[in-house]
Design a protein around this motif. Sequence first.
Motif, mmCIF file in Angstrom:
data_model
loop_
_atom_site.group_PDB
_atom_site.id
_atom_site.type_symbol
_atom_site.label_atom_id
_atom_site.label_comp_id
_atom_site.label_asym_id
_atom_site.label_seq_id
_atom_site.Cartn_x
_atom_site.Cartn_y
_atom_site.Cartn_z
ATOM 1 N N VAL A 1 37.053 39.492 39.914
ATOM 2 C CA VAL A 1 37.006 39.448 39.187
ATOM 3 C C VAL A 1 36.514 39.662 37.980
ATOM 4 O O VAL A 1 36.249 40.610 37.646
ATOM 5 N N THR A 2 37.667 39.156 36.879
ATOM 6 C CA THR A 2 37.995 39.307 35.603
ATOM 7 C C THR A 2 37.685 38.621 34.613
ATOM 8 O O THR A 2 37.217 37.725 34.363
ATOM 9 N N LEU A 3 36.838 38.823 33.728
ATOM 10 C CA LEU A 3 35.911 38.061 32.200
ATOM 11 C C LEU A 3 36.512 39.209 31.539
ATOM 12 O O LEU A 3 36.561 40.391 31.071
ATOM 13 N N THR A 4 37.251 38.237 30.450
ATOM 14 C CA THR A 4 37.612 38.694 29.015
ATOM 15 C C THR A 4 37.097 37.481 27.950
ATOM 16 O O THR A 4 37.973 36.647 27.945
ATOM 17 N N GLY A 5 36.206 37.686 27.653
ATOM 18 C CA GLY A 5 36.223 37.217 26.301
ATOM 19 C C GLY A 5 35.190 35.822 26.882
ATOM 20 O O GLY A 5 34.270 36.591 27.837
ATOM 21 N N ASP A 6 35.870 34.443 26.297
ATOM 22 C CA ASP A 6 34.951 33.719 26.635
ATOM 23 C C ASP A 6 35.452 32.951 27.948
ATOM 24 O O ASP A 6 35.502 32.169 29.289
ATOM 25 N N CYS A 40 30.128 35.130 44.425
ATOM 26 C CA CYS A 40 31.083 36.504 44.920
ATOM 27 C C CYS A 40 29.155 36.700 45.401
ATOM 28 O O CYS A 40 29.378 38.515 46.208
ATOM 29 N N LEU A 41 28.332 36.972 45.097
ATOM 30 C CA LEU A 41 26.666 37.457 45.292
ATOM 31 C C LEU A 41 26.621 37.604 47.196
ATOM 32 O O LEU A 41 26.041 38.222 48.028
ATOM 33 N N PHE A 48 34.949 40.580 50.615
ATOM 34 C CA PHE A 48 35.124 41.483 49.719
ATOM 35 C C PHE A 48 36.173 42.029 49.285
ATOM 36 O O PHE A 48 36.788 42.813 48.570
ATOM 37 N N GLY A 49 36.958 42.627 50.684
ATOM 38 C CA GLY A 49 38.115 43.010 51.198
ATOM 39 C C GLY A 49 38.143 44.524 50.789
ATOM 40 O O GLY A 49 39.074 45.518 50.970
#
Length: 144
Positions: A1-6, A40-41, A48-49
Amino acid sequence: VTLTGDFLSLVAFDRSGVVASRPINIHKEPALFLHIIIGCLFLNVNEFGLDPTVHSDSKEPPLVGEIEVDGEWYDIIDVVHVEGGLCGRGTVCYYVRRNGVYYIVKDRWVVVECAEKEAKILESLQGSNHIPRFIKDVPVLFNG
């Protein structure tokens, strides 16, 4: 998961490359954002890999964990080599011990059709100078 700004994206890395989802605006699609985060939880270690044949919950130094090879568990004494990078075979070499005997275990992803190639080469070189003694080659398959 990548979170960049919005924006949030799901990114999956494996031995063959990278796949990414479309960017999701977390403010415009809050329900989807929550589904992803909550999902994801609940991932198990395989989803998860993480490698299910390696456990790193050792409580007694200098052991760094255990690895399962052909149904037998070996104590991991040290990690000798880790192949860098996110794509590739994910090669990790471990210095391990079982019943007081020490070994090197090479753990890597392989294409099933080519899995025996390295083992055949090592077997053909047995008895040569500076070639480690080959014990066995064990394919490990899970979820496949």
